[in-house]
Design an enzyme around this catalytic site. Sequence first.
Site, PDB file in Angstrom:
ATOM      1  N   SER A   7     -37.215   8.760   1.425  1.00  0.00           N
ATOM      2  CA  SER A   7     -36.121   9.668   1.759  1.00  0.00           C
ATOM      3  C   SER A   7     -36.665  10.916   2.434  1.00  0.00           C
ATOM      4  O   SER A   7     -37.448  11.665   1.850  1.00  0.00           O
ATOM      5  CB  SER A   7     -35.351  10.065   0.496  1.00  0.00           C
ATOM      6  OG  SER A   7     -34.512  11.160   0.822  1.00  0.00           O
ATOM      7  N   HIS A  32     -34.931   6.640   5.107  1.00  0.00           N
ATOM      8  CA  HIS A  32     -33.655   6.950   4.444  1.00  0.00           C
ATOM      9  C   HIS A  32     -33.250   8.388   4.771  1.00  0.00           C
ATOM     10  O   HIS A  32     -34.016   9.326   4.549  1.00  0.00           O
ATOM     11  CB  HIS A  32     -33.835   6.760   2.933  1.00  0.00           C
ATOM     12  CG  HIS A  32     -32.591   6.931   2.124  1.00  0.00           C
ATOM     13  ND1 HIS A  32     -31.675   5.921   1.940  1.00  0.00           N
ATOM     14  CD2 HIS A  32     -32.122   7.994   1.426  1.00  0.00           C
ATOM     15  CE1 HIS A  32     -30.685   6.355   1.165  1.00  0.00           C
ATOM     16  NE2 HIS A  32     -30.926   7.615   0.837  1.00  0.00           N
ATOM     17  N   ASP A  34     -30.455  11.364   4.194  1.00  0.00           N
ATOM     18  CA  ASP A  34     -29.410  11.823   3.292  1.00  0.00           C
ATOM     19  C   ASP A  34     -28.588  12.931   3.929  1.00  0.00           C
ATOM     20  O   ASP A  34     -29.088  14.034   4.149  1.00  0.00           O
ATOM     21  CB  ASP A  34     -30.055  12.365   2.003  1.00  0.00           C
ATOM     22  CG  ASP A  34     -30.633  11.251   1.162  1.00  0.00           C
ATOM     23  OD1 ASP A  34     -29.876  10.370   0.738  1.00  0.00           O
ATOM     24  OD2 ASP A  34     -31.867  11.270   0.932  1.00  0.00           O
ATOM     25  N   MET A  36     -25.486  15.448   3.492  1.00  0.00           N
ATOM     26  CA  MET A  36     -24.640  16.054   2.442  1.00  0.00           C
ATOM     27  C   MET A  36     -23.787  17.149   3.044  1.00  0.00           C
ATOM     28  O   MET A  36     -24.273  17.930   3.867  1.00  0.00           O
ATOM     29  CB  MET A  36     -25.520  16.667   1.349  1.00  0.00           C
ATOM     30  CG  MET A  36     -26.507  15.701   0.740  1.00  0.00           C
ATOM     31  SD  MET A  36     -27.542  16.565  -0.445  1.00  0.00           S
ATOM     32  CE  MET A  36     -28.706  15.265  -0.865  1.00  0.00           C
ATOM     33  N   HIS A  65     -27.462   7.596   4.564  1.00  0.00           N
ATOM     34  CA  HIS A  65     -26.678   7.675   3.324  1.00  0.00           C
ATOM     35  C   HIS A  65     -25.760   8.887   3.446  1.00  0.00           C
ATOM     36  O   HIS A  65     -26.215  10.019   3.330  1.00  0.00           O
ATOM     37  CB  HIS A  65     -27.659   7.798   2.148  1.00  0.00           C
ATOM     38  CG  HIS A  65     -27.028   7.987   0.821  1.00  0.00           C
ATOM     39  ND1 HIS A  65     -27.750   8.423  -0.281  1.00  0.00           N
ATOM     40  CD2 HIS A  65     -25.754   7.790   0.385  1.00  0.00           C
ATOM     41  CE1 HIS A  65     -26.939   8.503  -1.328  1.00  0.00           C
ATOM     42  NE2 HIS A  65     -25.725   8.130  -0.955  1.00  0.00           N
ATOM     43  N   MET A  67     -23.258  11.301   2.195  1.00  0.00           N
ATOM     44  CA  MET A  67     -22.635  11.875   0.989  1.00  0.00           C
ATOM     45  C   MET A  67     -21.637  12.926   1.452  1.00  0.00           C
ATOM     46  O   MET A  67     -21.824  14.134   1.259  1.00  0.00           O
ATOM     47  CB  MET A  67     -23.727  12.474   0.086  1.00  0.00           C
ATOM     48  CG  MET A  67     -24.558  11.414  -0.609  1.00  0.00           C
ATOM     49  SD  MET A  67     -26.118  12.057  -1.235  1.00  0.00           S
ATOM     50  CE  MET A  67     -27.118  11.877   0.235  1.00  0.00           C
ATOM     51  N   MET A 136     -26.572   4.316  -7.078  1.00  0.00           N
ATOM     52  CA  MET A 136     -27.161   5.640  -7.313  1.00  0.00           C
ATOM     53  C   MET A 136     -27.690   5.703  -8.748  1.00  0.00           C
ATOM     54  O   MET A 136     -26.946   5.457  -9.697  1.00  0.00           O
ATOM     55  CB  MET A 136     -26.125   6.748  -7.102  1.00  0.00           C
ATOM     56  CG  MET A 136     -25.685   6.955  -5.663  1.00  0.00           C
ATOM     57  SD  MET A 136     -27.037   7.271  -4.507  1.00  0.00           S
ATOM     58  CE  MET A 136     -27.780   8.756  -5.195  1.00  0.00           C
ATOM     59  N   ASP A 174     -31.276   4.324  -5.474  1.00  0.00           N
ATOM     60  CA  ASP A 174     -31.616   5.652  -4.947  1.00  0.00           C
ATOM     61  C   ASP A 174     -31.561   6.694  -6.060  1.00  0.00           C
ATOM     62  O   ASP A 174     -30.498   6.915  -6.653  1.00  0.00           O
ATOM     63  CB  ASP A 174     -30.596   5.986  -3.844  1.00  0.00           C
ATOM     64  CG  ASP A 174     -30.887   7.284  -3.108  1.00  0.00           C
ATOM     65  OD1 ASP A 174     -31.919   7.917  -3.394  1.00  0.00           O
ATOM     66  OD2 ASP A 174     -30.068   7.649  -2.242  1.00  0.00           O
TER      67      ASP A 174
END
Length: 215
Positions: A7, A32, A34, A36, A65, A67, A136, A174
């Site tokens: 990540s 990966h 992330d 957010m 990913h 979020m 998760m 994850d």
Amino acid sequence: MIEIAPSMLSADFGCLDRDVEMINSSEADWMHLDVMDGVFVPNISYGFPVIKAIARKARKPLDAHLMIVDPQNYVNQVRDCGVTLMTVHQEACTHLHRVVQQIKDAGMKAGVALNPATPTMMLDDILPALDLVLVMSVNPGFGGQKFIDLALPKVRRLRSLIDFQGLSTRIEVDGGVNLHTGKILAEAGADILVAGSFVFGADSPADTIAALRQL
Ligand code: DX5
Ligand code: ZN
């Protein structure tokens, strides 16, 4: 063999090229990413300009990913960044089936993530349409959190559903992954492990990726 998705949340953003190059030359299978938004999760990470900067240098497929709320509004932008696999949260999508179709129509693989408190049963009907389920094992929003055991029975149940139906859906996990939790997850039937702080906090991130891949 288990696949590893380091990540980039735990990378050094002041030395992004160096950290992307480290992943490129490692045995990692994915990168990966992330994203957010400070709404779906109580933190803000990075968005499209950073993903594009990573994508320009990355030689591993990008696993994004999201979020965020309303991920359906960003499918084409994610695709235009060069992302291979786009994962949205079940909890963020009122019309999950439609979002999954949008992702596939855009030419990407589609993943759906489940928060620790969301039962796998929520995906029973849509499972054959998914390329990936992201379990998760922490509440999303931050790197470096402690692994939540609830993930294990979820991985086991998904593994048996997928195998029983002969599906090719992959299971990714994850949060809080290290050599200990990674081994238990591999035995439970996970296909892909995300690891952030464990990889980037190691003396040798590349050796740590190689060690995780041997689990
Ligand atoms: C958390 C993110 C994770 C995070 C994992 O919300 O989805 O991908 O980077 O970090 P570690 O491996 O440190 O738990
Ligand atoms: Zn993640």
